[in-house]
Write a protein that holds these residues in place. Structure first.
Motif, PDB file in Angstrom:
ATOM      1  N   UNK A   1      58.073  -6.810   0.361  1.00  0.00           N
ATOM      2  CA  UNK A   1      58.710  -6.773   1.320  1.00  0.00           C
ATOM      3  C   UNK A   1      59.026  -8.064   1.996  1.00  0.00           C
ATOM      4  N   UNK A   2      60.028  -8.787   2.433  1.00  0.00           N
ATOM      5  CA  UNK A   2      60.074 -10.137   2.717  1.00  0.00           C
ATOM      6  C   UNK A   2      59.430 -10.271   4.343  1.00  0.00           C
ATOM      7  N   UNK A   3      59.706  -9.091   4.874  1.00  0.00           N
ATOM      8  CA  UNK A   3      58.962  -9.313   6.470  1.00  0.00           C
ATOM      9  C   UNK A   3      57.566  -9.130   6.444  1.00  0.00           C
ATOM     10  N   UNK A   4      57.046  -8.805   5.293  1.00  0.00           N
ATOM     11  CA  UNK A   4      55.710  -8.749   5.230  1.00  0.00           C
ATOM     12  C   UNK A   4      54.984  -9.484   3.798  1.00  0.00           C
ATOM     13  N   UNK A   5      55.836 -10.687   3.796  1.00  0.00           N
ATOM     14  CA  UNK A   5      55.400 -11.714   2.643  1.00  0.00           C
ATOM     15  C   UNK A   5      54.111 -11.994   2.719  1.00  0.00           C
ATOM     16  N   UNK A   6      53.723 -12.280   4.139  1.00  0.00           N
ATOM     17  CA  UNK A   6      52.288 -12.938   4.062  1.00  0.00           C
ATOM     18  C   UNK A   6      51.083 -11.934   3.859  1.00  0.00           C
ATOM     19  N   UNK A   7      51.349 -10.583   4.179  1.00  0.00           N
ATOM     20  CA  UNK A   7      50.441  -9.671   3.751  1.00  0.00           C
ATOM     21  C   UNK A   7      50.323  -9.422   2.220  1.00  0.00           C
ATOM     22  N   UNK A   8      51.508  -9.353   1.800  1.00  0.00           N
ATOM     23  CA  UNK A   8      51.468  -9.390   0.180  1.00  0.00           C
ATOM     24  C   UNK A   8      51.132 -10.498  -0.561  1.00  0.00           C
ATOM     25  N   UNK A   9      50.951 -11.701   0.170  1.00  0.00           N
ATOM     26  CA  UNK A   9      50.297 -12.869  -0.594  1.00  0.00           C
ATOM     27  C   UNK A   9      48.967 -12.894  -0.567  1.00  0.00           C
ATOM     28  N   UNK A  10      48.474 -12.614   0.753  1.00  0.00           N
ATOM     29  CA  UNK A  10      47.134 -12.982   1.182  1.00  0.00           C
ATOM     30  C   UNK A  10      46.165 -11.624   0.992  1.00  0.00           C
ATOM     31  N   UNK A  11      46.673 -10.391   1.235  1.00  0.00           N
ATOM     32  CA  UNK A  11      45.689  -9.448   1.238  1.00  0.00           C
ATOM     33  C   UNK A  11      45.327  -8.832  -0.146  1.00  0.00           C
ATOM     34  N   UNK A  12      46.111  -8.929  -1.089  1.00  0.00           N
ATOM     35  CA  UNK A  12      45.627  -8.436  -2.523  1.00  0.00           C
ATOM     36  C   UNK A  12      45.509  -9.594  -3.554  1.00  0.00           C
ATOM     37  N   UNK A  13      44.414  -9.583  -4.079  1.00  0.00           N
ATOM     38  CA  UNK A  13      43.934 -10.341  -5.121  1.00  0.00           C
ATOM     39  C   UNK A  13      44.943 -10.170  -6.458  1.00  0.00           C
ATOM     40  N   UNK A  14      44.769  -9.135  -6.940  1.00  0.00           N
ATOM     41  CA  UNK A  14      45.558  -8.574  -8.064  1.00  0.00           C
ATOM     42  C   UNK A  14      46.357  -7.224  -7.726  1.00  0.00           C
ATOM     43  N   UNK A  15      47.616  -7.626  -7.473  1.00  0.00           N
ATOM     44  CA  UNK A  15      48.466  -6.321  -7.081  1.00  0.00           C
ATOM     45  C   UNK A  15      48.590  -5.227  -8.274  1.00  0.00           C
TER      46      UNK A  15
END
Length: 286
Positions: free
Chosen positions: A79-93
């Motif tokens: 999600x574009x609005x939560x791009x920082x969470x998607x990038x930083x919070x998971x090591x391997x999606x």
């Protein structure tokens, strides 16, 4: 030259993560941006916003102890609005999504029998989607669609299922064939009975016609030749029939040698036998 001056380009359907001295600064949308590296700014990485697909193969067993391999296809995107969470919070999606799929499938399928697994695969897919949506939304990902694309039982089980289905169809075919043969036999028996009934009617009518013809002949002969009795007329008719029969036997090309008594006495004996037979028949009818 652009990198030297601190300018970068972000592609369409992609966002870039900008950091300053190792700390998250902002999310850069598609287009051209100035990132002054000499002030400590840098691009930590890029994140695609396109829909991605992950196929997960999960082996589990059903309530009737049949091992099956369930293939789930998960479509997801950041999600574009939560791009920082998607990038930083998971090591391997992908591994994270796969773990949730395993957990839901192995909790749902063991409650169902094998046939029910095939019938309720949409319910299983919906359960996986709801669990993933609830878990992955906190990490900045959206679950677009979850599908159960295949259910593969053990090879021996699949062969047994096919044999059961084939046996059921053969049993149905045998019942239909037996029913068809039964109908044919009934129709054949009905046709034979009708044929015999009609043949009997024909013989009865033939005999009635003969009797009527003889009666009319006797009456006409008695009226035209005075002094003759019915017995004399019947003897003459029988003699005529006797000679006609001999004529037919002799004219037939397929007839073999037939020895019959011949002479006036023989004809008289035949007439006596016929009269006796008629009298006995009339006595029995009474």
């Amino acid at each position: 030259m652009g990198q030297v001056l601190g300018c970068i380009q972000v592609g369409q359907s992609t966002v870039a993560i900008s950091e300053r001295f190792g700390k998250f600064e902002e999310v850069l949308d598609p287009g051209c941006h100035c990132v002054p590296w000499f002030l400590g700014s840098q691009i930590a990485g890029q994140l695609t916003l396109r829909v991605q697909q992950l196929d997960v193969r999960c082996e589990t067993k059903t309530k009737d102890n049949v091992f099956v391999t369930v293939v789930a296809s998960v479509q997801y995107r950041a999600v574009a609005d939560k791009a920082s969470d998607a990038f930083y919070r998971l090591t391997n999606t992908r591994e994270q999504i796969q773990a949730y799929v395993f957990d839901v499938i192995r909790a749902s399928v063991p409650k169902l029998y094998l046939d029910s697994v095939f019938e309720q695969k949409n319910d299983i897919a919906k359960a996986v989607e709801e669990e993933l949506e609830k878990a992955m939304s906190a990490y900045g990902y959206e679950i677009v669609q979850t599908l159960i694309v295949d259910i593969e039982p053990d090879v021996n089980v699949k062969r047994a299922m096919n044999e059961i289905n084939a046996a059921a169809r053969m049993r149905l075919a045998a019942n239909e064939k037996a029913e068809a043969e039964k109908i044919l036999q009934i129709k054949r028996a009905e046709g034979e009975a009708e044929s015999k009934y009609l043949a009997g009617l024909g013989i009865a009518r033939q005999r009635q016609a003969i009797v009527d013809g003889l009666r009319d002949s006797v009456i006409n002969f008695s009226e035209n030749v005075p002094g003759t009795s019915a017995k004399d007329i019947m003897d003459m008719v029988l003699i005529t029939q006797y000679f006609d029969t001999m004529k037919d036997i002799g004219a037939s090309s397929k007839s073999t040698s037939v020895f019959i008594p011949h002479g006036p006495g023989a004809v008289r004996d035949i007439a006596s036998q016929i009269r006796d037979g008629l009298l006995q028949g009339q006595t029995m009818e009474k």
